[in-house]
Write an enzyme that holds these catalytic residues in place. Structure first.
Site, PDB file in Angstrom:
ATOM      1  N   ASP A  28      -6.333 -14.026   4.685  1.00 49.87           N
ATOM      2  CA  ASP A  28      -5.909 -13.144   3.606  1.00 49.87           C
ATOM      3  C   ASP A  28      -7.090 -12.334   3.065  1.00 49.87           C
ATOM      4  O   ASP A  28      -8.233 -12.805   3.080  1.00 49.87           O
ATOM      5  CB  ASP A  28      -5.299 -13.986   2.473  1.00 49.87           C
ATOM      6  CG  ASP A  28      -4.503 -13.145   1.504  1.00 49.87           C
ATOM      7  OD1 ASP A  28      -4.106 -12.021   1.860  1.00 49.87           O
ATOM      8  OD2 ASP A  28      -4.277 -13.607   0.372  1.00 49.87           O
ATOM      9  N   ARG A  32      -7.548  -5.856   0.448  1.00 50.32           N
ATOM     10  CA  ARG A  32      -8.446  -5.748  -0.705  1.00 50.32           C
ATOM     11  C   ARG A  32      -9.870  -5.434  -0.268  1.00 50.32           C
ATOM     12  O   ARG A  32     -10.579  -4.680  -0.928  1.00 50.32           O
ATOM     13  CB  ARG A  32      -8.409  -7.062  -1.499  1.00 50.32           C
ATOM     14  CG  ARG A  32      -7.298  -7.121  -2.532  1.00 50.32           C
ATOM     15  CD  ARG A  32      -7.168  -8.504  -3.122  1.00 50.32           C
ATOM     16  NE  ARG A  32      -6.489  -9.400  -2.190  1.00 50.32           N
ATOM     17  CZ  ARG A  32      -6.436 -10.713  -2.341  1.00 50.32           C
ATOM     18  NH1 ARG A  32      -7.057 -11.276  -3.361  1.00 50.32           N
ATOM     19  NH2 ARG A  32      -5.782 -11.463  -1.498  1.00 50.32           N
ATOM     20  N   ASN A  76       6.096  -9.874   5.876  1.00 54.58           N
ATOM     21  CA  ASN A  76       5.229  -8.701   5.987  1.00 54.58           C
ATOM     22  C   ASN A  76       5.967  -7.431   6.400  1.00 54.58           C
ATOM     23  O   ASN A  76       5.424  -6.328   6.293  1.00 54.58           O
ATOM     24  CB  ASN A  76       4.082  -8.961   6.970  1.00 54.58           C
ATOM     25  CG  ASN A  76       3.023  -9.900   6.417  1.00 54.58           C
ATOM     26  OD1 ASN A  76       2.297 -10.544   7.167  1.00 54.58           O
ATOM     27  ND2 ASN A  76       2.932 -10.005   5.092  1.00 54.58           N
ATOM     28  N   ARG A  79       6.117  -4.457   3.926  1.00 56.12           N
ATOM     29  CA  ARG A  79       5.012  -3.520   3.700  1.00 56.12           C
ATOM     30  C   ARG A  79       5.408  -2.125   4.174  1.00 56.12           C
ATOM     31  O   ARG A  79       6.445  -1.933   4.785  1.00 56.12           O
ATOM     32  CB  ARG A  79       3.759  -4.014   4.426  1.00 56.12           C
ATOM     33  CG  ARG A  79       3.270  -5.356   3.899  1.00 56.12           C
ATOM     34  CD  ARG A  79       1.968  -5.789   4.521  1.00 56.12           C
ATOM     35  NE  ARG A  79       1.505  -7.054   3.967  1.00 56.12           N
ATOM     36  CZ  ARG A  79       0.353  -7.630   4.271  1.00 56.12           C
ATOM     37  NH1 ARG A  79      -0.480  -7.039   5.127  1.00 56.12           N
ATOM     38  NH2 ARG A  79       0.017  -8.780   3.717  1.00 56.12           N
ATOM     39  N   ARG A 202      -1.944 -20.419  -2.649  1.00 59.56           N
ATOM     40  CA  ARG A 202      -0.575 -20.724  -2.247  1.00 59.56           C
ATOM     41  C   ARG A 202      -0.523 -20.753  -0.720  1.00 59.56           C
ATOM     42  O   ARG A 202      -1.400 -20.206  -0.052  1.00 59.56           O
ATOM     43  CB  ARG A 202       0.393 -19.675  -2.798  1.00 59.56           C
ATOM     44  CG  ARG A 202       0.096 -18.242  -2.395  1.00 59.56           C
ATOM     45  CD  ARG A 202       1.111 -17.266  -2.979  1.00 59.56           C
ATOM     46  NE  ARG A 202       0.804 -15.899  -2.610  1.00 59.56           N
ATOM     47  CZ  ARG A 202       0.005 -15.091  -3.311  1.00 59.56           C
ATOM     48  NH1 ARG A 202      -0.562 -15.537  -4.430  1.00 59.56           N
ATOM     49  NH2 ARG A 202      -0.236 -13.859  -2.903  1.00 59.56           N
TER      50      ARG A 202
END
EC number: 2.5.1.-
Length: 250
Positions: A28, A32, A76, A79, A202
């Site tokens: 992950d 970002r 996903n 997205r 998570r």
């Protein structure tokens, strides 16, 4: 033509006899990581794909036989169309580019997840890579694409129910050892250690059944910044954990 010298990597410390045999990773933070650099999200996914090779190559050094990575979840698809299309293109490119290197390093590759929604070219590349590396034993790399833990259990239950309805399975004989034989991971040992990068705490529908007794590490590092040294450290710290599996040590 000047040839660039290949980077020489320092040997990693082995995790020791108590280290994890099977590590699963929720990779992950690619988006970002790219955003922080003012780049599009796909730039981060390409950077993350490069990190996969480094971790795979580190596995034999730290004693990890099985590595399972979460590449694309059933969720996903929500997205943007641009990002999804870019990811599918990246998967095709990764398989094409890495096939030879994976085979030369003795890596056996498997894919888990529902392939029905994937495009035909990608499915063929996946099938061909599985067949090409089928005899390898150095590292067992499993890539989860269009995978979700709940979806996997639902598909497994459907197959189990079909066997019952067709008389191939006695419903009275079903126990907790039965369902795993119908899961995508039926040939794999359960993960010992699950790592999630990027600071999120998570499990995101990943290996729900298989991770019942796995140890978890939630780390702040974004996946493109995850290093082989950090991987080795996490595998090493696993050996110091007190694993009782619901019992009490005498």
């Amino acid at each position: 033509m000047i040839k660039r010298n290949k980077k020489v990597l320092e040997p990693l410390p082995a995790a020791g006899p108590g280290g994890p045999r099977h590590v699963a990773i929720i990779m992950d933070g690619n988006g970002r990581w790219a955003t922080q650099r003012g780049r599009p999200r796909l730039f981060g996914h390409h950077a993350g794909a490069k990190r996969v090779r480094e971790v795979v190559e580190a596995c034999p050094d730290v004693g990890v036989e099985y590595l399972t990575i979460f590449a694309f979840s059933t969720e996903n698809w929500k997205r943007t169309q641009v990002e999804v299309a870019g990811l599918m293109s990246l998967f095709r490119r990764y398989i094409t580019k890495e096939t030879r290197a994976l085979h030369e390093r003795g890596v056996r590759v498997r894919f888990i997840g529902d392939r029905v929604r994937l495009d035909a070219k990608l499915i063929k590349l996946m099938n061909d890579l599985e067949e090409y590396t089928a005899a390898n034993t150095s590292v067992h790399l499993t890539i989860a694409i269009n995978y979700g833990g709940r979806d996997e259990v639902a598909r497994a239950t459907k197959r189990l129910a079909q066997d019952v309805s067709q008389g191939r399975l006695d419903p009275e004989a079903i126990d907790e050892e039965t369902l795993p034989r119908y899961l995508d991971t039926y040939v794999l040992p359960d993960p010992d250690l699950v790592i999630r990068t990027s600071g999120e705490a998570r499990i995101s529908n990943f290996l729900l059944w298989q991770s019942a007794y796995a140890e978890y590490e939630f780390i702040d590092t974004l996946w493109p910044d995850f290093t082989r040294e950090e991987f080795a450290r996490l595998c090493g710290s696993y050996g110091g954990r007190d694993r009782r599996f619901g019992g009490v040590k005498p």
